[in-house]
Design an enzyme around this catalytic site. Structure first.
Site, short mmCIF file in Angstrom:
data_model
loop_
_atom_site.label_atom_id
_atom_site.label_comp_id
_atom_site.label_asym_id
_atom_site.label_seq_id
_atom_site.Cartn_x
_atom_site.Cartn_y
_atom_site.Cartn_z
N GLY A 177 33.40 32.63 -2.27
CA GLY A 177 34.07 33.70 -1.35
C GLY A 177 34.50 33.34 0.22
CG HIS A 205 28.14 37.68 1.02
ND1 HIS A 205 26.98 37.08 1.08
CD2 HIS A 205 29.14 36.96 1.71
CE1 HIS A 205 26.87 36.16 2.17
NE2 HIS A 205 28.33 36.31 2.49
CD GLU A 206 32.79 36.54 0.64
OE1 GLU A 206 33.23 36.66 1.97
OE2 GLU A 206 32.17 35.87 0.41
CB CYS A 210 26.83 33.02 4.44
SG CYS A 210 28.20 33.68 5.41
CG LEU A 211 31.36 29.16 2.88
CD1 LEU A 211 32.93 28.94 2.48
CD2 LEU A 211 30.84 27.73 2.25
CD GLN A 231 32.87 33.84 5.88
OE1 GLN A 231 33.36 34.39 4.88
NE2 GLN A 231 31.72 33.03 5.57
CG HIS A 234 31.65 38.30 5.80
ND1 HIS A 234 31.25 37.61 6.66
CD2 HIS A 234 31.21 37.15 4.56
CE1 HIS A 234 30.11 36.66 6.35
NE2 HIS A 234 30.26 36.27 5.14
ZN ZN Z 1 29.40 35.07 3.99
#
Ligand code: ZN
Length: 193
Positions: A45, A152-153, A110-111, A50, A156
């Site tokens: 995701g 989670h997304e 998480c990226l 991000q 963000h």
């Molecule tokens: Zn994340």
């Protein structure tokens, strides 16, 4: 096109995304670029913040490896289409509600936090009303990994990060790594000026 993924400490990650109103070719291109970037980073995701944009759009792809059983339940517009028809999925202007309050613990990453992981408790069942890149409305209901990924997304998109919800002991364990990422971001931002 592969975009640069923002790292913890960059202020964009704390910004609430603006709703999208123009469902044009630029938006479709952005969704494509976000998917390319997510795959390049081996993520499941990725949210607008991000890729340095405060907008209400995220992408996800939570397909299991070929041949493996789908490890969650889902409906998409009340049906159960094959995942290959709906993923990768761009989720725009999401409105999330919880349909199963049962709490579930799972180790997330998480990226924007490379090398950081920890247990995060979230409710198990999620309903997400959203628009696709053409502005068409959809309803996704999911549990398991897909429901968790949506939560989670969407966090963000509202400027929230998984470390805000992480098990306190895990957070402590990851503290020095998180600080290192933050220092890296500070150096990056300084070099941009
Ligand atoms: Zn994340």
């Amino acid at each position: 096109m592969i975009l640069r993924v923002t790292q913890y400490g960059e202020p964009i990650l704390r910004k609430v995304g603006k709703p999208l109103t123009e469902f044009d070719a630029d938006l479709a291109q952005l969704a494509d670029d976000m998917v390319d970037t997510m795959y390049d980073e081996d993520g499941i995701g990725l949210a607008a913040q991000q890729v340095n944009l405060a907008l209400q759009i995220c992408v996800l792809d939570v397909r299991p490896p070929e041949g493996a059983e789908v490890p969650y339940n889902y409906t998409f517009d009340g049906k159960q289409p094959p995942l290959d028809l709906i993923m990768p999925m761009a989720i725009i202007n999401p409105k999330v509600s919880i349909i199963d309050e049962t709490q579930d613990v799972y180790e997330e990453g998480c990226l924007s936090f490379p090398g950081v992981n920890g247990k995060v408790t979230r409710p198990i069942g999620v309903r997400c009303e959203f628009q696709d890149t053409e502005g068409n409305p959809h309803i996704l209901e999911a549990d398991g990994l897909l429901g968790r990924c949506v939560l989670h997304e969407v966090d963000h998109l509202n400027g929230k990060l998984f470390t805000d919800r992480m098990d306190k002991r895990d957070l402590k364990r990851m503290e020095s790594r998180i600080k290192k990422i933050k220092r890296g971001s500070r150096d990056f931002l300084k070099a941009q000026k």
